[in-house]
Structures are given as structure tokens and as C-alpha cells.
Design a protein around this motif. Structure first.
Motif, PDB file in Angstrom:
ATOM      1  N   TYR A 298     -17.313 -35.134  13.813  1.00 35.08           N
ATOM      2  CA  TYR A 298     -17.156 -33.994  13.020  1.00 35.08           C
ATOM      3  C   TYR A 298     -16.706 -32.792  13.793  1.00 35.08           C
ATOM      4  N   ASN A 299     -17.604 -32.446  14.698  1.00 35.72           N
ATOM      5  CA  ASN A 299     -17.402 -31.016  15.679  1.00 35.72           C
ATOM      6  C   ASN A 299     -16.408 -31.276  16.597  1.00 35.72           C
ATOM      7  N   ILE A 300     -16.238 -32.407  16.950  1.00 33.18           N
ATOM      8  CA  ILE A 300     -15.366 -32.554  18.197  1.00 33.18           C
ATOM      9  C   ILE A 300     -13.905 -32.780  17.856  1.00 33.18           C
ATOM     10  N   TYR A 301     -13.715 -33.386  16.627  1.00 31.49           N
ATOM     11  CA  TYR A 301     -12.485 -33.882  16.233  1.00 31.49           C
ATOM     12  C   TYR A 301     -11.889 -33.590  14.692  1.00 31.49           C
ATOM     13  N   TYR A 302     -12.813 -33.273  13.940  1.00 32.36           N
ATOM     14  CA  TYR A 302     -12.190 -32.979  12.642  1.00 32.36           C
ATOM     15  C   TYR A 302     -12.443 -31.624  11.997  1.00 32.36           C
ATOM     16  N   LYS A 303     -13.443 -31.029  12.507  1.00 33.66           N
ATOM     17  CA  LYS A 303     -13.809 -29.713  11.911  1.00 33.66           C
ATOM     18  C   LYS A 303     -12.914 -28.629  11.663  1.00 33.66           C
TER      19      LYS A 303
END
Length: 472
Positions: free
Chosen positions: A143-148
Motif C-alpha cells: 500500500y505504501n509503495i504502490y497504492y497510497k
């Protein structure tokens, strides 16, 4: 608020331990408090045809597993008031068993990525994603790397619950790019002690870390309990919180349980005598009023089986019988087999896990033994008390938080502090002495049954945690 629970198992669809009970019951308690909950788990081969018939197909999508493009089917079903979603991929999940495969890392990398991709296609945008144990640990990382910062994903908070810190998802560094598809410049999130550690990634990335009892939250800051993760957890204490697990008091109800020989309440114990008589007959124990100690557990080292091995013959010599249900390490299975053969009628053993029999042991036993070396929370002692069976436990983790020694005025069981067979024997002797005083024993049973370990109080603490995160 909207909360999405994600886990590798959940009652009634797939279960191998206490995690499934928690994920199957906590969302119900939170939803009853006025919030909307959904659950997502893998679509395992072991899910029964009857439950599969009630599932509806939502959509099939493609999920990235590093350089691979993998099929993912999304199914949904209602169980009670809760919507369950299922992630389907037969290559990963159509196997006999839930865990223990050579590619478990890849299987749950796929699952974690699929959970986040699924949010584009279902009519449920969570305020909080609540992840459980290492199998879902990459969700906050991804979530933090790709989706946030993607449209539709903004503002989601991640909670990660450690149910047992011993199982962390540790693998070699080569899986970072080859399986997880995480760039090397993000390697520091997951690298720990020369390995890729999935749980460490969740500890770094989640907005809040919870454990399943207050005592376990501070125990895992100690190297004795933390299995190597104490150094990172000490730096994350500001977001670490212990919230005690509960049990589903509708499932575990001596007043209504249809699996036991007689129903009873804290005001009328007559049905418990019928349960004891039926358990003696079912398991082939000698008839008589001598106390029965129940054991329902996995036969593994941290459950304290070594203490039982040291002291079992002496306990039998006190005039106590055993009803044992469980399976696990071969050395412990062979030990209980030997005891059952040597003390026929005094020790009864059933290998495996039979849910209905476990409830008959809880109801028909007089005492319940849990001498654990470590115990994040423990549900068995809560269930035993619900059925009026006095727990005998070592003071660790959730056992310390839930069982009060009967040496005091409000005792609901028996405790001992050190991991020592003689200390355990002393607690059992005190329990046997009190058992012989029938009026005192009835008062103890009543206190145990009147303890409230339902999910209501714990659900309120989780809701407070979710609200704190949303306000940040």
C-alpha cells in the motif's frame, strides 16, 4: 467506518487455529457496534461444497507477482451479517492444507497483492485494512509503495495484528525482486538480520501494530519472547498496543451448546455432571468422581508439553484423570500414546482436532491445563471458564491477563509463575484440594462462568483505535 479484515483463515470457511476464530468473530462484534465490516481470505480447496454453493462470482482479474501475471478470481458470500470475499487461484490455493508448502512466500505475496487490487472492483472502500499475521504482512508494505497515491486508495489506514511473533515469514534476499517485485531501493523496509522478513515490513509500514493481549504487547519487547524482532519493536512502541482477544459466546455457550450431553448455567450446574459422565463414557475413562484435567492443544514446545511430560505420572498418582485432544510434534504424540497405553482408563487420547469433541472436553472436564512457555492470548482458557472448568495456567501473555489465582477472593482458576514442573504441580495440588471441597469448588465454577470474555469490550477498543487513526 468501513473495516476490511484480511487473513489467511477465518471461521467457518478455513481454520487451523485461534486466528480463524478471531477473524470469524471480531468483525461481527464491530459490526454490531454500528460499523461496516468485510473479510477477505484465500479460496482454499478445503472449503466445503455446501459453503461454496453460497458463493457468487464477482470478477476475474490479473495480479502482478513480480514479473508474473497471475489469474485471480474474486468471489463473495454472506455469513451472518458479514460479507466475505475470496481470492481464487487454483495453482496457489487448491492444495491439501493451508500452509507448509515450499512456495508459501509466493502464495501469500499473490494474496496480499490481490487484496489491494480487489478494491478496484468491489463496492466497498475501507477506511481501515486490518491485517493479521505474516501471511498478510505485505499489504501495508505494498500500500505504501504502490497504492497510497492512486485514485480511490487515498486515506486508507493499515492496522497489523501480531497473533504469534514466532511465525514471521523469513526468506532469503533473492525473493525481494524475484517474488515480491519490490525495488531494491525499498529493501530496507523488509531487510532484517540478513533476511527478508515479512512481519518486519508490516511493523515498519502499518499505521498501528496490535497484539492479542496487553501482556504480550510488552513481552515481545523482550528478546526472550520476540524471536529476534525486539530491536525493531522497541523503536515502534509509539504505535504498539495490546488488545485482549475474546470468544464468540454464542458458539461457546454451555446453556445452548448442542454438542454436549447436558446444558447448564452458572446458577444450575446439574448439566455439567451429565457432561462429565458422557465424556468418561466417550473417551473410555474409568467411572468415578475423581477430577478430570482436560488438554486441548497443539503438541508443540511452546505449549508447555515438556512440563506435562515431567509431571504427568505424579499427577495421575494424585487420583486425577486426563482427557487429551490434539496433534503436533511426533515426540509429544508418542508420549501421550504411551501414557494412554500405560494408564488405560486414567489417560484418554484423541489425536487430531475434532471441534465437537473439544467442546465436550471443555464441558466435561473439571480442570483445564495450559502450562505454556509463551501464549500471546490463548482462547482455550477463556472457553474453559465459559464452561465452568477451572484453568490451570502459567502466568504469561494473555493467560496472565485473564486468569486470577484462586488464592485470592476473586480467583477464577490457578496460576504459577516460573516455567517449572514443580510449580505446575503445586498449582494442580491446590486445585485438587479445592475440588475436594464441593461448596468452595461450586463458587469457583460460578466465578469462572460469570467472567465476561465476549468480544464486546475488545471490539470497543479496536473501534477507538480505528477512530484515532482516521483522525490523524
Amino acid at each position: 467506518m468501513k473495516i476490511l479484515f484480511t487473513a489467511s483463515e477465518a471461521v467457518p470457511y478455513a481454520a487451523s487455529g485461534g486466528l480463524a476464530d478471531v477473524v470469524g468473530s471480531l468483525p461481527k462484534a464491530i459490526q454490531a457496534a454500528g460499523h461496516e465490516c468485510c473479510v477477505v481470505i484465500p479460496l482454499y480447496k478445503s472449503i466445503s461444497p455446501e459453503l461454496r454453493e453460497k458463493m457468487t462470482f464477482v470478477k476475474n482479474i490479473t495480479v502482478d507477482v513480480s514479473w508474473r501475471k497471475q489469474y485471480c478470481g474474486i468471489f463473495e458470500a454472506e455469513w451472518g451479517d458479514i460479507t466475505y470475499y475470496f481470492i481464487d487461484n487454483e495453482y496457489y490455493f487448491s492444495r491439501d492444507g493451508l500452509y507448509g508448502f515450499y512456495d508459501d512466500c509466493e502464495r501469500f505475496v499473490f494474496f496480499d497483492r490481490a487484496v489491494l487490487e480487489m478494491l478496484r472492483y468491489i463496492d466497498f472502500k475501507p477506511d481501515v485494512i486490518h491485517c493479521n499475521d505474516w501471511q498478510t504482512a505485505l499489504i501495508p508494505v505494498y500500500y505504501n509503495i504502490y497504492y497510497k497515491y492512486q485514485q480511490g486508495y487515498d486515506g486508507i489506514k493499515n492496522v497489523f495484528t501480531i497473533h504469534n511473533i514466532e511465525y514471521q515469514g523469513k526468506y532469503g534476499k533473492e525473493i525481494l525482486n524475484e517474488v515480491m517485485g519490490i525495488p531494491m531501493y525499498n529493501a530496507n523496509i523488509l531487510e532484517y538480520d540478513g533476511y527478508i522478513n515479512m512481519m518486519k515490513g508490516a511493523i515498519e509500514s502499518a499505521d498501528m501494530i496490535t497484539t492479542v493481549s496487553p501482556s504480550y504487547a510488552w513481552e515481545i519487547l523482550d528478546p526472550w519472547y520476540a524471536h529476534g524482532l525486539d530491536r525493531i519493536l522497541v523503536t515502534k512502541q509509539y504505535k504498539l498496543k495490546g488488545i485482549l482477544n475474546g470468544i464468540d459466546t454464542e458458539i461457546y455457550s454451555p446453556e445452548k451448546d448442542t454438542a454436549i450431553a447436558g446444558n447448564y448455567t452458572a446458577d444450575d450446574f446439574s448439566g455439567k455432571a451429565a457432561c462429565k459422565k458422557a465424556l468418561i463414557e466417550e473417551m473410555g475413562l474409568e467411572p468415578g468422581d475423581e477430577p478430570i484435567i482436560g488438554i486441548v492443544t497443539r503438541f508443540v514446545n511452546h505449549k508447555g508439553i515438556d512440563l506435562i511430560r515431567c509431571a504427568m505420572e505424579e499427577i495421575i498418582g494424585m487420583g486425577i484423570k486426563f482427557a487429551v485432544l490434539g496433534s503436533g510434534e511426533r515426540i509429544y504424540e508418542e508420549f501421550f500414546r504411551e501414557m494412554a497405553a500405560r494408564y488405560k482408563g486414567r489417560v484418554a487420547l484423541t489425536l487430531g482436532f475434532v471441534p465437537e469433541l473439544s467442546r465436550r472436553i471443555y464441558a466435561g472436564s473439571d480442570m483445564f491445563l495450559m502450562p505454556s512457555q509463551s501464549e500471546p492470548c490463548g482462547l482455550a482458557q477463556l472457553i474453559a471458564m465459559r464452561y465452568g472448568t477451572a484453568p490451570i495456567v502459567r502466568e504469561t501473555g494473555g493467560l496472565r491477563d485473564t486468569v486470577r489465582d484462586n488464592g485470592g477472593i476473586d480467583g477464577n482458576g490457578y496460576t504459577f509463575k516460573t516455567y517449572n514442573a514443580n510449580d505446575m504441580l503445586d498449582a494442580i495440588r491446590r486445585a485438587k484440594r479445592d475440588y475436594d471441597n464441593k461448596s468452595a469448588w461450586s463458587e469457583l465454577m460460578k466465578r469462572a462462568m460469570n467472567c465476561d470474555y465476549s468480544w464486546k469490550a475488545s471490539a470497543e477498543l479496536y473501534i477507538e483505535t480505528y477512530k484515532e487513526l482516521k483522525e490523524q
